[in-house]
Design an enzyme around this catalytic site. Structure first.
Site, PDB file in Angstrom:
ATOM      1  N   LYS A  42       0.861  -1.174   0.000  1.00 16.07           N
ATOM      2  CA  LYS A  42       0.000   0.000   0.000  1.00 16.07           C
ATOM      3  C   LYS A  42       0.904   1.233   0.000  1.00 16.07           C
ATOM      4  O   LYS A  42       1.633   1.479   0.960  1.00 16.07           O
ATOM      5  CB  LYS A  42      -0.899  -0.006   1.235  1.00 16.07           C
ATOM      6  CG  LYS A  42      -1.851   1.177   1.317  1.00 16.07           C
ATOM      7  CD  LYS A  42      -2.757   1.043   2.534  1.00 16.07           C
ATOM      8  CE  LYS A  42      -3.758   2.178   2.619  1.00 16.07           C
ATOM      9  NZ  LYS A  42      -4.681   1.997   3.779  1.00 16.07           N
ATOM     10  N   ASP A 136     -13.763   0.267  10.234  1.00 10.43           N
ATOM     11  CA  ASP A 136     -14.167   0.383   8.827  1.00 10.43           C
ATOM     12  C   ASP A 136     -14.421  -1.005   8.247  1.00 10.43           C
ATOM     13  O   ASP A 136     -13.950  -1.338   7.169  1.00 10.43           O
ATOM     14  CB  ASP A 136     -13.097   1.120   8.020  1.00 10.43           C
ATOM     15  CG  ASP A 136     -13.644   1.671   6.694  1.00 10.43           C
ATOM     16  OD1 ASP A 136     -14.882   1.777   6.563  1.00 10.43           O
ATOM     17  OD2 ASP A 136     -12.841   1.981   5.808  1.00 10.43           O
TER      18      ASP A 136
END
Length: 752
Positions: A42, A136
């Site tokens: 990422k 999340d």
């Protein structure tokens, strides 16, 4: 998806192969480690790199992801939150996201839906046990891997004891899957917020839409805060659990552990959603209300006192009747009974997903660790310590051996240290000044001598060799040292250039041309034996015997050993026996029924890609037998009590019979990136670099207990040697950052 123009070629030294996806905060790339293992990197968008608030958030994400080491999350392999463009590498999880799966194939049902629910509850349990709130949990952050669902992306997670960071003027999260408290007071969000999100996610998985869907995010948020969820199409048995998760009040929702119990008690096929099923068309059916308002709390599994006569005849209690805590088992009992009546005969099984039984059979209560044959040492108390080495800036892992009431450990910047089993106090430490070599740990110990490795300090000549150092076991005084070769890993797949055999130590000389045997205490040379022509060799222990494993020098130089040979190495004279050819590459594992057992590596090009066969070598006859494995196993192999084990990166442990190559059992351990096994006190022990330990039953792999992490370590390493040392009924564990700790196997630290 191929790389695009402007994409980097590499990140943090990892060559990039493809673009996996991109979002508002960063892009995710597929890359490879030097061993060929795929990782997901990422990379944060450049515009956020100078944003101090965002950089703090990314540091929190990396820290949170490192703390979580469960079977249903992605392990952190590497990260640099301080880079000009911050990045994090995690284990690559192959599979579709839940969003993609439902878009292509539609909602889940039956056993598939039940397995997903249990897997996600287990993920939350592991996340919450280490003090992290995900915040999340949504379909795009769930990957459906072949080994079960995996929760990814800790971008807005936080430690429970950490102040919440919120971006000014923004709500952080995804409204259809956010809890009421997350919308109203994000600073107060706790673990039960994730439980609410899991409830919404299960509705989405079963129906293809969320329980609070509306035409706009604002209306969705209003529905979450003020309206009842839409659950008409959710299977009746699952609906009863989902209702509990979606309570507006966090304190009335089950914890992840409690939720897991409820989900495991659901019928294997979950029943249907027919008009006659309890709760069809509304969310607070009469029967459920009666149970929620019941005044007493029976023991788990016990019948509820004053149970109602049956579905449809219960009390018509009001919504104002608050639900007592831990009253969920009776609710599920009613829901299961109704599902059986309304949807046909639903067979109730109570098998847990984590036991790899595919939802079949009854869940058997985990047995206790077998009573040990020895008592706990007088004066022992659990302890935790850090072994300080010669380089504080490069802490590493240690490995230990036990002799009497002492544990000798070494590795990284520690040549060797003596630790008391009773209290963890350090008697002496010999330090190494150089940068640690991965996988190079303690050589071993005799009754009076400890042998370790010393790496030259920075600034020393580039060709300065690694040394084998002998230390007096009582005083810590250095006795002698000798330069050591460093080719064993290329030959055998293991870093073992020296080993202790009896009262002697066998080393490879600095030129990688011969074996040298010395008295471990005095250092006096007993014999030297040159390697066969044009080969490189490594010593291999084989029970009471000593073998040499050799490979053509050209193959070693190319790091592609395909034609190794084995020789009996006479311990008294050093004479080499006749060469026994083996199809390679093959990694020595141990001895079973007098034969040396090896695992044959499967290769993708030159990179190792797991193990696909068992090789057995009889040193007396020279007979070599090959047994194909049921599949190619990736992960960290080990051997204990005549059985092979492979611990996968995901925490799945598989036991293999070395005589046939057949699988004995396969169980989910919940410990990612674990090394092992070590046998003792009636159990098998596996542990990760974080110090998380699991004890499994040797008989069938049933989990006996699991501990929480003890160190901030990465769980991406594969092929690591066992980190656990058993001393009677005491377990001594080595973890990242030179961490050592010990506890009684009969009273392990409680997880969570």
């Amino acid at each position: 998806m191929s790389l695009r123009g402007g994409d980097p070629v590499e990140v943090g030294g990892y060559p990039l192969e493809a673009r996996l996806g991109s979002g508002g905060m960063g892009t995710v790339f597929l890359a490879r480690t030097s061993s060929g293992r795929p990782v997901a990197i990422k990379l944060i968008h450049q515009q956020f790199a100078a944003d101090d608030e965002f950089r703090i958030r990314f540091r929190q994400e990396v820290a949170a992801a490192r703390r979580v080491s469960g079977a249903f999350t992605a392990a952190v392999v590497d990260a640099d939150p301080e880079a000009d463009q911050p990045w994090m590498a995690t284990a690559y999880i192959e599979g579709q996201t839940l969003t993609q799966h439902i878009a292509m194939k539609g909602p889940l049902d039956g056993a598939e839906l039940r397995r997903l629910a249990i897997g996600l509850a287990e993920a939350l349990r592991d996340i919450h046990r280490v003090g992290v709130v995900h915040r999340d949990l949504k379909p795009s952050n769930v990957v459906l891997s072949p080994e079960g669902p995996r929760v990814i992306d800790f971008g807005i997670s936080r430690a429970i004891d950490q102040q919440t960071l919120t971006m000014t003027g923004r709500i952080i999260g995804t409204p259809p899957f956010m809890s009421p408290e997350q919308l109203q007071a994000p600073r107060g969000v706790g673990p039960r917020s994730d439980v609410f999100s899991l409830g919404t996610l299960l509705v989405y998985s079963a129906t293809g839409h969320g329980p609070f869907d509306a035409d706009s995010p604002y209306m969705t948020a209003y529905q979450v805060l003020h309206e009842e969820p839409s659950l008409d199409a959710v299977p009746s048995a699952l609906r009863a659990v989902v209702e509990l998760c979606l309570d507006k009040e966090p304190g009335r929702r089950p914890s992840a552990d409690e939720l897991l119990v409820l989900l495991r008690d659901l019928p294997a096929d979950l029943g249907g959603t027919g008009a006659h099923a309890a709760g069809a068309g509304h969310t607070r059916d009469v029967s459920t209300q009666h149970h929620l308002a019941a005044p007493a709390t029976p023991a788990p599994g016990a019948p509820a006192p004053n149970a109602p006569p049956g579905p449809g005849t219960g009390n018509t209690g009001t919504a104002a009747a608050l639900r007592p805590r831990r009253r969920w088992r009776p609710v599920l009992a009613a829901a299961v009974a109704v599902a059986a009546i309304g949807g046909g005969a639903a067979a109730l099984t109570v098998a847990g997903l984590g036991e790899d039984d595919g939802g079949k059979g009854d869940r058997v209560a985990p047995p206790a660790v077998a009573p040990p044959a020895v008592a706990l040492p007088d004066g022992f108390a659990p302890w935790h310590t850090i072994a300080r080495g010669g380089r504080e800036d490069v802490p590493d892992e240690l490995r230990c051996v036990a002799h009497g009431d002492a544990v000798f450990c070494g590795g990284g910047s520690v040549v060797a240290t003596r630790i008391s089993v009773l209290d963890g106090s350090s008697v002496w430490t010999v330090k190494s000044p150089g940068v640690p070599v991965q996988g190079l740990h303690l050589v071993g110990a005799t009754g009076d001598t400890v042998l370790g490795y010393r790496v030259a300090a920075e600034g020393a000549p580039q060709d300065a060799p690694i040394e084998v150092v002998a230390v007096d076991a009582d005083s810590g005084r250095e006795l002698w040292s000798v330069p050591s070769g460093a080719q064993s890993q290329a030959v055998t797949g293991r870093t073992q250039d020296a080993l202790v055999t009896g009262s002697a130590v066998v080393t490879v000389d600095a030129s990688n041309s011969r074996f040298e045997a010395r008295d471990a205490h005095s250092g006096k040379v007993a014999w030297t034996t040159p390697f066969p022509a044009d080969t490189q060799c490594s010593p291999v222990p084989a029970g009471a015997r000593l073998l040499a494993m050799c490979a053509p020098r050209t193959e070693v130089d190319a790091v592609e050993v395909s034609h190794p040979t084995l020789h009996v190495l006479d311990r008294a004279s050093g004479a080499l026996g006749k060469a026994i050819a083996v199809d390679g590459p093959a990694v020595p594992m141990g001895v079973a029924d007098g034969t040396l057992v090896l695992l044959q590596e499967h290769r993708a090009g030159t990179a190792p890609a797991g193990y696909d066969a068992v090789v057995r070598v009889d040193p007396d006859s020279g007979k070599v037998t090959y047994s194909r494995l049921a599949e190619t196993y990736t992960g960290t192999p080990g051997m204990a009590d005549g059985t092979l084990y492979v611990s996968r990166q995901t925490g799945l442990v598989t036991a293999v019979d070395p005589a046939t190559g057949r699988t004995k059992w396969s169980r989910q351990s919940g410990v990612e990136g674990a090394s092992g096994p070590v046998a003792g006190a009636g159990a098998l022990y596996f542990s990760s670099a974080t110090g998380r330990v699991v004890a499994l039953s040797p008989r069938d792999g049933t989990s006996l207990w699991t501990t929480d992490p003890q160190a901030d370590g990465l769980t991406g390493e594969q092929g690591a040697s066992p980190r656990v040392t058993v001393v009677g009924r005491v377990v001594v564990v080595a973890a990242a950052q030179n961490t050592l700790f010990a506890f009684d196997t009969q009273e392990p630290p409680k997880a969570g």
